[in-house]
Design a protein around this motif. Structure first.
Motif, PDB file in Angstrom:
ATOM      1  N   MET A   1       0.836  -0.841   0.001  1.00  0.00           N
ATOM      2  CA  MET A   1       0.077  -0.258   0.111  1.00  0.00           C
ATOM      3  C   MET A   1       0.618   1.504   0.013  1.00  0.00           C
ATOM      4  O   MET A   1       2.120   1.046   0.835  1.00  0.00           O
ATOM      5  CB  MET A   1      -0.792   0.288   1.243  1.00  0.00           C
ATOM      6  CG  MET A   1      -2.329  -0.162   1.339  1.00  0.00           C
ATOM      7  SD  MET A   1      -3.011  -0.244   0.031  1.00  0.00           S
ATOM      8  CE  MET A   1      -3.253   1.285   1.021  1.00  0.00           C
ATOM      9  N   ALA A   2       0.439   2.048  -0.870  1.00  0.00           N
ATOM     10  CA  ALA A   2       1.224   3.765  -1.421  1.00  0.00           C
ATOM     11  C   ALA A   2       0.645   4.200  -0.197  1.00  0.00           C
ATOM     12  O   ALA A   2      -0.676   4.471   0.397  1.00  0.00           O
ATOM     13  CB  ALA A   2       0.999   3.828  -2.046  1.00  0.00           C
ATOM     14  N   ARG A   3       1.632   5.001   0.601  1.00  0.00           N
ATOM     15  CA  ARG A   3       1.694   6.047   1.948  1.00  0.00           C
ATOM     16  C   ARG A   3       0.670   7.173   1.194  1.00  0.00           C
ATOM     17  O   ARG A   3       1.462   8.781   1.584  1.00  0.00           O
ATOM     18  CB  ARG A   3       2.244   5.909   2.972  1.00  0.00           C
ATOM     19  CG  ARG A   3       2.394   4.642   3.622  1.00  0.00           C
ATOM     20  CD  ARG A   3       4.239   4.416   4.876  1.00  0.00           C
ATOM     21  NE  ARG A   3       4.194   3.856   5.215  1.00  0.00           N
ATOM     22  CZ  ARG A   3       4.746   2.992   5.111  1.00  0.00           C
ATOM     23  NH1 ARG A   3       5.406   3.654   3.672  1.00  0.00           N
ATOM     24  NH2 ARG A   3       5.190   1.895   5.007  1.00  0.00           N
ATOM     25  N   ALA A   4       0.022   7.292   0.231  1.00  0.00           N
ATOM     26  CA  ALA A   4      -0.364   8.690  -0.335  1.00  0.00           C
ATOM     27  C   ALA A   4      -1.160   9.368   0.307  1.00  0.00           C
ATOM     28  O   ALA A   4      -1.733   9.106   0.688  1.00  0.00           O
ATOM     29  CB  ALA A   4      -1.302   8.516  -1.746  1.00  0.00           C
ATOM     30  N   ALA A   5      -0.944  11.049   0.373  1.00  0.00           N
ATOM     31  CA  ALA A   5      -2.069  11.967   1.742  1.00  0.00           C
ATOM     32  C   ALA A   5      -2.242  12.584   0.060  1.00  0.00           C
ATOM     33  O   ALA A   5      -1.608  13.418  -0.248  1.00  0.00           O
ATOM     34  CB  ALA A   5      -1.076  12.286   2.239  1.00  0.00           C
ATOM     35  N   ALA A   6      -3.663  13.287   0.359  1.00  0.00           N
ATOM     36  CA  ALA A   6      -3.991  14.342  -0.239  1.00  0.00           C
ATOM     37  C   ALA A   6      -2.971  16.008   0.055  1.00  0.00           C
ATOM     38  O   ALA A   6      -3.267  15.990   1.145  1.00  0.00           O
ATOM     39  CB  ALA A   6      -5.773  14.283   0.234  1.00  0.00           C
ATOM     40  N   GLU A 245      -7.265   6.451   2.900  1.00  0.00           N
ATOM     41  CA  GLU A 245      -6.402   5.029   3.153  1.00  0.00           C
ATOM     42  C   GLU A 245      -6.855   3.240   3.493  1.00  0.00           C
ATOM     43  O   GLU A 245      -6.325   2.674   2.841  1.00  0.00           O
ATOM     44  CB  GLU A 245      -5.546   5.113   4.885  1.00  0.00           C
ATOM     45  CG  GLU A 245      -5.012   6.333   4.811  1.00  0.00           C
ATOM     46  CD  GLU A 245      -4.616   6.217   6.178  1.00  0.00           C
ATOM     47  OE1 GLU A 245      -2.661   7.122   6.610  1.00  0.00           O
ATOM     48  OE2 GLU A 245      -4.754   5.925   7.197  1.00  0.00           O
ATOM     49  N   LEU A 246      -8.526   3.972   2.914  1.00  0.00           N
ATOM     50  CA  LEU A 246      -9.015   2.402   2.942  1.00  0.00           C
ATOM     51  C   LEU A 246     -10.188   2.824   1.722  1.00  0.00           C
ATOM     52  O   LEU A 246     -10.153   1.744   1.638  1.00  0.00           O
ATOM     53  CB  LEU A 246     -10.400   2.033   4.353  1.00  0.00           C
ATOM     54  CG  LEU A 246      -9.606   2.475   5.926  1.00  0.00           C
ATOM     55  CD1 LEU A 246     -10.337   3.091   6.993  1.00  0.00           C
ATOM     56  CD2 LEU A 246      -8.866   1.504   6.067  1.00  0.00           C
ATOM     57  N   ALA A 281      -6.431  -3.972  -1.801  1.00  0.00           N
ATOM     58  CA  ALA A 281      -5.387  -3.942  -1.110  1.00  0.00           C
ATOM     59  C   ALA A 281      -5.143  -3.452   0.333  1.00  0.00           C
ATOM     60  O   ALA A 281      -4.682  -4.038   1.239  1.00  0.00           O
ATOM     61  CB  ALA A 281      -4.108  -3.291  -1.734  1.00  0.00           C
ATOM     62  N   ALA A 282      -5.644  -2.301   0.893  1.00  0.00           N
ATOM     63  CA  ALA A 282      -6.422  -1.690   2.380  1.00  0.00           C
ATOM     64  C   ALA A 282      -6.488  -2.272   3.144  1.00  0.00           C
ATOM     65  O   ALA A 282      -6.345  -3.057   4.857  1.00  0.00           O
ATOM     66  CB  ALA A 282      -6.649  -0.248   1.774  1.00  0.00           C
ATOM     67  N   ALA A 283      -7.323  -3.372   2.792  1.00  0.00           N
ATOM     68  CA  ALA A 283      -7.965  -4.445   3.756  1.00  0.00           C
ATOM     69  C   ALA A 283      -7.490  -5.539   3.750  1.00  0.00           C
ATOM     70  O   ALA A 283      -8.022  -5.080   5.337  1.00  0.00           O
ATOM     71  CB  ALA A 283      -9.390  -4.630   3.141  1.00  0.00           C
ATOM     72  N   ALA A 284      -6.528  -6.187   2.864  1.00  0.00           N
ATOM     73  CA  ALA A 284      -5.613  -6.619   2.878  1.00  0.00           C
ATOM     74  C   ALA A 284      -4.688  -6.369   4.408  1.00  0.00           C
ATOM     75  O   ALA A 284      -4.462  -7.115   5.218  1.00  0.00           O
ATOM     76  CB  ALA A 284      -4.669  -7.344   2.723  1.00  0.00           C
ATOM     77  N   GLN A 285      -4.074  -4.557   3.970  1.00  0.00           N
ATOM     78  CA  GLN A 285      -2.496  -4.738   4.985  1.00  0.00           C
ATOM     79  C   GLN A 285      -3.602  -4.475   5.983  1.00  0.00           C
ATOM     80  O   GLN A 285      -2.879  -5.019   6.966  1.00  0.00           O
ATOM     81  CB  GLN A 285      -2.701  -3.448   4.519  1.00  0.00           C
ATOM     82  CG  GLN A 285      -1.323  -2.422   5.112  1.00  0.00           C
ATOM     83  CD  GLN A 285      -1.722  -0.589   4.632  1.00  0.00           C
ATOM     84  OE1 GLN A 285      -2.647   0.135   4.382  1.00  0.00           O
ATOM     85  NE2 GLN A 285      -0.124   0.010   4.339  1.00  0.00           N
ATOM     86  N   ARG A 286      -4.729  -4.049   6.738  1.00  0.00           N
ATOM     87  CA  ARG A 286      -5.502  -3.710   7.984  1.00  0.00           C
ATOM     88  C   ARG A 286      -5.649  -5.353   8.527  1.00  0.00           C
ATOM     89  O   ARG A 286      -5.190  -5.134   9.324  1.00  0.00           O
ATOM     90  CB  ARG A 286      -6.789  -2.652   7.394  1.00  0.00           C
ATOM     91  CG  ARG A 286      -6.549  -1.168   7.457  1.00  0.00           C
ATOM     92  CD  ARG A 286      -5.792  -0.914   8.332  1.00  0.00           C
ATOM     93  NE  ARG A 286      -5.037   0.473   7.458  1.00  0.00           N
ATOM     94  CZ  ARG A 286      -4.627   1.699   8.063  1.00  0.00           C
ATOM     95  NH1 ARG A 286      -3.667   1.688   9.805  1.00  0.00           N
ATOM     96  NH2 ARG A 286      -3.785   2.292   8.029  1.00  0.00           N
TER      97      ARG A 286
END
Length: 330
Positions: A1-6, A245-246, A281-286
């Motif tokens: 997961m990329a930690r991308a921010a607005a 992030e989700l 991908a976010a759900a798998a990461q969490r």
């Protein structure tokens, strides 16, 4: 997961400098009003250990420690009973506060950093009573390879790890919170595993350890240190999450920046396939984070930037108290 921010963050709640004292005072008032009702009655910490002082007996339930069997009461009543114990009155709580660059982001009501400071304030209020001591270790930033930073030059300043000694008293707790709120977030990511390991050095008597982070670092980095910490202490993991992030919203081309490396990207959020893959991908990461915390034996509290974090904390504390009164394990 990329930690991308607005690129454009929402208005912040806590502030550094002159406003930090007023903001922390307002946080303290909010926490006191909401949580004091949960603290009435017999003394108990947020996640107290078994203690050594004998308390009342109650009937045995599956899962109870057989070493706590109360044999005289069992013989008199012909029903198995266990002896409850009272938590030690002097509880030492340590916070491991992760203020990596990814925490300086939020698209909900608050930034993730705001929720970290607010959670620390609530935990301090819950624990700093009756001579209890609270201390913290704070980590922020790490060196970023020059080639990965936008513009080709990494920002100056190494990552920092700061230890704030454990002290008793509300005034000392307020000073600790001011130090956390005033910590400057540096670019890059601090090593969460090293930060957690600082709670093990030097070895301390049994107490409560709280790790506050977004846990975006790979689980293999912090999982083993967390398990070592759990051997001696009751551990609470406070995971701070932002809704972006989700899942991604459908807003067309969205410019995003990785706060830890400075990399800037444009994402076409109108693509439903992209949004689906991102959410999966976010759900798998969490799920991986939650599984690692369960393996470590840590209690897990998730706070979101788009929800009432204080209400979520109240519900968590109430559930912990209810589980203890029933004699169940968390």
């Amino acid at each position: 997961m990329a930690r991308a921010a607005a690129v454009t963050p929402p208005t912040r709640l806590p502030a550094s400098g002159d406003r930090s004292g007023a903001v922390l005072a307002r946080l303290q008032l909010m926490v006191t009003r909401k949580l004091d009702g949960l603290l009435q009655g017999d003394y108990a910490g947020l996640l107290p250990g078994p203690g050594s002082e004998a308390g009342e007996s109650r009937e045995y339930r599956p899962g109870d420690d057989v070493r706590r069997m109360d044999w005289p009461v069992t013989a008199r009543t012909t029903m198995p009973h266990v002896r409850r114990t009272v938590a030690d009155r002097e509880l030492e709580t340590w916070l491991a506060v992760d203020l990596s660059a990814s925490l300086d982001f939020g698209t909900g009501r608050w930034l993730k950093r705001d929720v970290v400071v607010a959670a620390a304030a609530a935990l301090a209020h819950l624990t700093v009573r009756g001579g209890n001591r609270i201390g913290a270790v704070v980590g922020t930033g790490a060196p970023v390879p020059a080639g990965r930073w936008r513009g080709g030059v990494a920002p100056a300043g190494p990552g920092t790890l700061q230890r704030l000694p454990a002290r008793a008293g509300r005034k000392e707790a307020q000073g600790l919170l001011r130090a956390i709120a005033g910590t400057e977030i540096r670019p890059g990511r601090s090593d969460l595993g090293v930060l957690v390991d600082m709670l093990n050095r030097p070895p301390r008597r049994r107490g409560v350890a709280v790790v506050i982070s977004d846990f975006l670092a790979p689980p293999q980095q912090w999982g083993r240190p967390l398990r070592r910490l759990r051997v001696r202490h009751d551990v609470l993991a406070v995971e701070v999450v932002d809704p972006r992030e989700l899942e991604l919203p459908d807003v067309g081309v969205l410019p995003v920046v990785d706060p830890e490396t400075g990399e800037l990207h444009e994402v076409q959020t109108a693509d439903p396939g992209l949004r689906r893959r991102y959410a999966e991908a976010a759900a798998a990461q969490r799920a991986a984070i939650a599984a690692e915390l369960r393996t470590a034996g840590a209690a897990h509290l998730r706070l979101r930037t788009d929800r009432d974090w204080l209400l979520d904390m109240v519900r968590f504390v109430a559930a912990q108290r209810h589980a203890r009164t029933r004699g169940t394990t968390r």
